[in-house]
Write a protein that holds these residues in place. Structure first.
Motif, short mmCIF file in Angstrom:
data_model
loop_
_atom_site.label_atom_id
_atom_site.label_comp_id
_atom_site.label_asym_id
_atom_site.label_seq_id
_atom_site.Cartn_x
_atom_site.Cartn_y
_atom_site.Cartn_z
N TRP A 60 -12.80 12.61 -10.92
CA TRP A 60 -11.83 13.61 -10.47
C TRP A 60 -11.03 14.21 -11.63
O TRP A 60 -10.62 15.38 -11.60
CB TRP A 60 -10.86 13.01 -9.45
N TYR A 63 -12.80 17.20 -13.08
CA TYR A 63 -12.62 18.42 -12.26
C TYR A 63 -11.26 19.07 -12.52
O TYR A 63 -11.15 20.30 -12.68
CB TYR A 63 -12.75 18.07 -10.78
N LEU A 422 -12.74 25.40 -11.66
CA LEU A 422 -13.11 24.30 -10.77
C LEU A 422 -14.49 24.54 -10.14
O LEU A 422 -15.33 23.62 -10.08
CB LEU A 422 -12.05 24.16 -9.68
N HIS A 425 -17.23 24.13 -12.86
CA HIS A 425 -17.45 22.71 -13.18
C HIS A 425 -18.17 22.00 -12.04
O HIS A 425 -19.07 21.17 -12.28
CB HIS A 425 -16.11 22.05 -13.45
N THR A 426 -17.78 22.35 -10.80
CA THR A 426 -18.44 21.74 -9.64
C THR A 426 -19.90 22.12 -9.60
O THR A 426 -20.79 21.27 -9.35
CB THR A 426 -17.73 22.18 -8.36
N GLN A 429 -21.81 20.26 -12.33
CA GLN A 429 -22.03 18.85 -11.99
C GLN A 429 -23.11 18.73 -10.91
O GLN A 429 -23.95 17.81 -10.98
CB GLN A 429 -20.73 18.22 -11.49
#
Length: 433
Positions: A60, A63, A422, A425-426, A429
């Protein structure tokens, strides 16, 4: 960021903003504080989340670090963009920054061209004025008595103010000079001759002759001794006084009889002789150069007499007092007539479509004449005014008016940047996972 160096948007360094701009300045500073505080917040968040990620706090933290990092980048980018409009960010002469101060004249020219092309174009002006229906609105507005009362009162106030401002001596001098010049330029002899000719032909002078004859007879009756004294005084010195007296009495009786006959007999030969004299004199006034020249000389002497100029001055003073009194009295004939005339104009405009169309056409033609003839002068007023402004002061003034709204760009850049970071990055990933 560098308001301290420039003295802020309100004015030069150390100068207090204008009283009317105080609220704008407070709003601008408040929004700058919010936007800068948000930048500091995401910077601290990036530092803490990065430390947490390296400390093994869990996924977390990555993120949050990505979100805060993108928000920080967005905030800095938008701060740079907003600041670059008004000054060099951090005082560094980066190309294409301080746009408003360095491009002030070009912006003024562009603004003038924009106004000329989009607001002063003939088709735009024509369509706008046609859609306004000025005559119809004016007719409806003037049809209401309350509005007419207001217009009448305003006109009366303006009239009183104008007459109060005017100096009597100046007005009297202008009127006197105008009357004298106009009367001096126009030859009055032919006009007087034609008037006299028509009057004699129509018998319009008979009443004047009747009055003169009656007054002459009455004067002779009241001044018998004066006539006798005049006759006796003109007699030779060697004649006896009783002879002079007898002659005087005979002359007096003949004069009295002659005046009575002229008074009582419309067909008296003397009256006919007077008619012929007046007819001949009317012809001389029109056609005899010598007579006309004499009349013009007499006219000039009469106009330049001090008594005539004093009469003109007195006439203006009386007219001025009369107008001021009538304008101040709501029940005066002048105010009532003005009220009725304005109300009548409103009624005609409301009922007569042709008159409304004509009035609208006059207004449109007048506006188009001004626009077509003075478009360059109107736009030059914009460009020249902007060109005359000081560059730094202009930049601060514009920032004072729109800077508060521009700070929302920084806030939105921070928020949108954080969300975008965000999401990116999400997605990264997810793709790598």
């Amino acid at each position: 960021m560098d308001d301290k160096k420039t003295g802020g948007p309100g004015g030069p360094a150390g100068a207090a903003p204008a009283a009317g701009d105080a609220a704008r300045l407070r709003g601008l500073r408040r929004m700058k504080f919010v936007a800068t505080g948000l930048l500091i917040l995401v910077t601290l968040g990036y530092a803490l989340s990065t430390w947490a990620e390296h400390s093994g706090a869990g996924g977390w933290a990555g993120y949050l670090a990505a979100a805060f990092e993108a928000g920080m980048v967005g905030a800095l980018a938008d701060w740079f963009a907003v600041t670059a409009l008004f000054r060099h960010p951090l005082g560094l002469p980066v190309p294409h920054t301080a746009i408003i101060p360095t491009k002030k004249d070009q912006l003024g020219q562009s603004l003038g061209d924009f106004v000329g092309e989009n607001f002063l174009a003939e088709d735009v002006v024509r369509a706008r004025l046609r859609s306004v229906a000025l005559a119809h609105r004016l007719g409806q507005w003037l049809s209401r008595p309350a509005n007419v009362d207001r217009v009448t009162a305003e006109l009366a106030t303006a009239l009183r103010g104008g007459l109060t401002v005017l100096r009597d001596a100046d007005v009297q001098a202008v009127i006197g000079e105008a009357v004298t010049r106009r009367a001096g330029q126009a030859e009055i002899s032919p006009g007087l001759g034609r008037l006299l000719e028509r009057t004699v032909a129509a018998g319009g002078h008979h009443r004047v002759v009747d009055l003169l004859c009656a007054q002459a007879h009455e004067w002779l009756e009241k001044h018998r001794d004066s006539v006798l004294s005049a006759v006796e005084g003109g007699a030779p010195g060697w004649t006896p006084r009783f002879v002079d007296r007898r002659v005087g009495e005979r002359v007096y009786r003949e004069l009295l009889r002659f005046a009575a006959e002229m008074r009582d007999s419309p067909d008296h030969p003397a009256r006919a002789a007077l008619d012929r004299f007046l007819t001949d004199f009317a012809g001389q006034l029109q056609h005899d150069p010598e007579t006309r020249a004499k009349v013009e000389r007499l006219k000039g002497e009469f106009l330049h007499r001090p008594e005539v100029q004093e009469l003109i001055a007195a006439a203006w003073a009386n007219v001025r007092v009369m107008i001021l009194t009538a304008a101040a009295d709501e029940r005066s004939a002048l105010r009532r007539r003005a009220h009725g005339a304005i109300l009548g104009v409103g009624a005609r405009l409301s009922a007569d479509a042709g008159l409304r169309e004509k009035l609208d056409g006059w207004v449109i033609d007048a506006a188009l004449h001004v626009v077509s003839g003075y478009r360059n002068e109107i736009t030059a007023l914009i460009t020249d005014t902007v060109a005359s402004w000081d560059a730094r002061t202009t930049s601060r003034r514009i920032e004072l008016h729109i800077g508060r709204d521009l700070q929302f760009i920084r806030i939105n850049g921070t928020v949108i940047g954080s969300l975008a970071g965000l999401l990116i990055h999400t997605a990264t990933q997810a793709a790598g996972g």
